[in-house]
Design a protein around this motif. Structure first.
Motif, short mmCIF file in Angstrom:
data_model
loop_
_atom_site.label_atom_id
_atom_site.label_comp_id
_atom_site.label_asym_id
_atom_site.label_seq_id
_atom_site.Cartn_x
_atom_site.Cartn_y
_atom_site.Cartn_z
N PRO A 102 0.81 -1.22 0.00
CA PRO A 102 0.00 0.00 0.00
C PRO A 102 0.84 1.27 0.00
CG PRO A 102 -0.08 -1.05 2.16
CD PRO A 102 0.64 -1.99 1.25
N ASP A 103 2.13 1.16 0.29
CA ASP A 103 2.99 2.34 0.28
C ASP A 103 3.44 2.72 -1.13
OD1 ASP A 103 2.75 2.37 2.99
OD2 ASP A 103 4.85 1.90 3.43
N ARG A 104 3.21 1.87 -2.11
CA ARG A 104 3.62 2.18 -3.48
C ARG A 104 2.60 3.11 -4.12
NH1 ARG A 104 7.98 -1.34 -4.92
NH2 ARG A 104 8.09 -0.11 -6.84
N ALA A 105 3.09 4.16 -4.77
CA ALA A 105 2.22 5.16 -5.37
C ALA A 105 1.60 4.62 -6.66
CB ALA A 105 3.01 6.43 -5.68
N PRO A 106 0.43 5.10 -7.03
CA PRO A 106 -0.15 4.73 -8.34
C PRO A 106 0.85 5.03 -9.46
CG PRO A 106 -1.78 5.89 -7.02
CD PRO A 106 -0.47 6.00 -6.27
N GLY A 107 0.99 4.06 -10.36
CA GLY A 107 1.95 4.20 -11.44
C GLY A 107 3.34 3.70 -11.09
N ASP A 108 3.58 3.41 -9.81
CA ASP A 108 4.86 2.88 -9.38
C ASP A 108 4.73 1.38 -9.14
OD1 ASP A 108 7.42 2.54 -8.41
OD2 ASP A 108 6.92 3.22 -6.39
N GLY A 109 3.94 0.99 -8.12
CA GLY A 109 3.65 -0.42 -7.89
C GLY A 109 2.37 -0.83 -8.59
N LEU A 110 2.08 -2.13 -8.58
CA LEU A 110 0.86 -2.63 -9.22
C LEU A 110 -0.38 -2.34 -8.39
CD1 LEU A 110 1.97 -6.09 -10.69
CD2 LEU A 110 2.02 -3.82 -11.74
N ARG A 111 -0.19 -2.17 -7.08
CA ARG A 111 -1.31 -1.84 -6.18
C ARG A 111 -2.47 -2.82 -6.33
NH1 ARG A 111 -1.17 2.86 -3.56
NH2 ARG A 111 -3.44 3.11 -3.59
N ILE A 112 -2.14 -4.11 -6.24
CA ILE A 112 -3.14 -5.18 -6.22
C ILE A 112 -3.39 -5.52 -4.76
CG2 ILE A 112 -3.64 -7.56 -6.86
CD1 ILE A 112 -1.86 -7.17 -9.31
N PHE A 113 -4.61 -5.28 -4.28
CA PHE A 113 -4.94 -5.41 -2.87
C PHE A 113 -5.99 -6.50 -2.69
CE2 PHE A 113 -4.01 -0.65 -3.08
CZ PHE A 113 -2.66 -0.84 -2.82
N PRO A 114 -5.57 -7.76 -2.55
CA PRO A 114 -6.52 -8.89 -2.47
C PRO A 114 -7.24 -8.98 -1.13
CG PRO A 114 -4.27 -9.69 -2.29
CD PRO A 114 -4.17 -8.22 -2.53
N GLY A 115 -8.54 -8.81 -1.18
CA GLY A 115 -9.36 -8.94 0.02
C GLY A 115 -10.00 -10.30 0.12
N PRO A 116 -10.49 -10.67 1.30
CA PRO A 116 -10.99 -12.02 1.52
C PRO A 116 -12.36 -12.27 0.91
CG PRO A 116 -11.25 -10.71 3.51
CD PRO A 116 -10.50 -9.86 2.53
N LEU A 117 -12.52 -13.50 0.43
CA LEU A 117 -13.81 -14.05 0.01
C LEU A 117 -14.06 -15.33 0.81
CD1 LEU A 117 -13.62 -13.76 -3.89
CD2 LEU A 117 -14.94 -12.31 -2.35
N PRO A 118 -15.30 -15.80 0.88
CA PRO A 118 -15.56 -17.06 1.58
C PRO A 118 -14.75 -18.21 0.98
CG PRO A 118 -17.61 -15.90 1.14
CD PRO A 118 -16.54 -15.16 0.39
N GLY A 119 -14.43 -19.18 1.84
CA GLY A 119 -13.74 -20.37 1.37
C GLY A 119 -12.25 -20.19 1.15
N ASP A 120 -11.59 -19.39 2.00
CA ASP A 120 -10.14 -19.18 1.89
C ASP A 120 -9.74 -18.69 0.51
OD1 ASP A 120 -9.51 -19.95 4.54
OD2 ASP A 120 -9.58 -22.06 3.99
N ARG A 121 -10.50 -17.74 -0.01
CA ARG A 121 -10.20 -17.16 -1.32
C ARG A 121 -9.96 -15.66 -1.17
NH1 ARG A 121 -14.72 -17.40 -4.90
NH2 ARG A 121 -16.01 -17.37 -3.01
N THR A 122 -9.34 -15.08 -2.18
CA THR A 122 -9.16 -13.64 -2.25
C THR A 122 -9.53 -13.15 -3.65
OG1 THR A 122 -6.86 -13.78 -2.98
CG2 THR A 122 -7.24 -13.67 -0.60
N ALA A 123 -9.79 -11.86 -3.74
CA ALA A 123 -10.04 -11.24 -5.04
C ALA A 123 -9.61 -9.78 -4.99
CB ALA A 123 -11.51 -11.34 -5.44
N ALA A 124 -9.14 -9.28 -6.12
CA ALA A 124 -8.74 -7.88 -6.22
C ALA A 124 -8.97 -7.38 -7.63
CB ALA A 124 -7.26 -7.73 -5.86
N PRO A 125 -9.40 -6.13 -7.77
CA PRO A 125 -9.40 -5.51 -9.10
C PRO A 125 -7.98 -5.07 -9.44
CG PRO A 125 -10.11 -3.92 -7.46
CD PRO A 125 -9.86 -5.22 -6.72
N TRP A 126 -7.70 -5.01 -10.71
CA TRP A 126 -6.37 -4.57 -11.14
C TRP A 126 -6.49 -3.78 -12.43
CZ3 TRP A 126 -2.41 -7.67 -14.36
CH2 TRP A 126 -1.22 -6.94 -14.46
#
Length: 221
Positions: free
Chosen positions: A108-132
């Protein structure tokens, strides 16, 4: 090969997914080709000359990684709608506590345009999802990186321990278009001691699966 300092994971070493993608590309991996497996033997050093010899990546006399063509890259993970990934991402555990907040992929410390800023949040069933939102310059290494942390956070989120990538097998069918809105998903397959087996997949804006991976992550404590 040289891993630029920008593509770090933990401080002072390369992001495992990006480095694995670079090593696989050097060994002949291409979008649409067979999967490749990369095993990291030490944290990939930054700004250091690396050499690929007979399927092994070396920094002088230190074995950094081993690369080989693979039969498959695991079962993948079903996709979710973009809106669901956006909602899940708001609960990203890394916003509250992150072992490596400067990570190129999920820091989260990476600025837009520097890092990919993929932030996977939890879903049911030990899953994650993130927009990119795909950056303007996208390479196979970028896709390998995007497949990395969303899988790892299924393990981090399940136990709270910091993990790092040990091995990843990825199949890249096609690169996403620059600026497109994609979804990255992860799923925990199992935990055995310090080892967690995770899966991940990247989906394009039309719901087509573009790439997927299976990885082994190692707990640091």
């Amino acid at each position: 090969m040289i891993v630029p300092a920008r593509f770090n994971g933990p401080p002072g070493s390369g992001n495992g997914g990006w480095c694995a993608g670079a090593f696989a590309a050097a060994a002949g991996a291409r979008p649409g080709g067979p999967p490749h497996q990369v095993t990291l033997r030490v944290p990939p050093p930054l700004e250091t000359s690396l050499t690929l010899r007979d399927g092994s990546v070396w920094a002088d006399q230190t074995l950094v990684a081993e690369v080989a063509e693979a039969a498959d890259a695991g079962p993948g993970v079903p996709g979710v709608p973009f809106a669901e990934a956006v909602t899940a991402s708001r609960g990203y555990p890394g916003f509250a506590a992150h072992p490596f907040p400067g990570c190129y992929v999920c820091g989260p410390d990476r600025a837009p345009g520097d890092g990919l800023r993929i932030f996977p949040g939890p879903l049911p069933g030990d899953r994650t999802a993130a927009p990119w939102t795909v950056p303007g310059e996208v390479t196979p290494e970028t896709v390998w990186a995007a497949l990395d942390c969303p899988g790892g956070w299924t393990a981090i989120g399940s136990g709270g321990r910091p993990y790092v990538l040990g091995r990843i097998t990825a199949a890249v069918g096609a690169l996403p278009g620059p600026g497109t809105e994609c979804v990255v998903v992860g799923a925990l397959s199992g935990v055995n001691g310090r080892k967690a087996t995770v899966d991940s997949a990247l989906y394009g804006p039309d719901g087509e699966r573009l790439a997927y991976a299976r990885a082994t992550w190692l707990a640091l404590v």
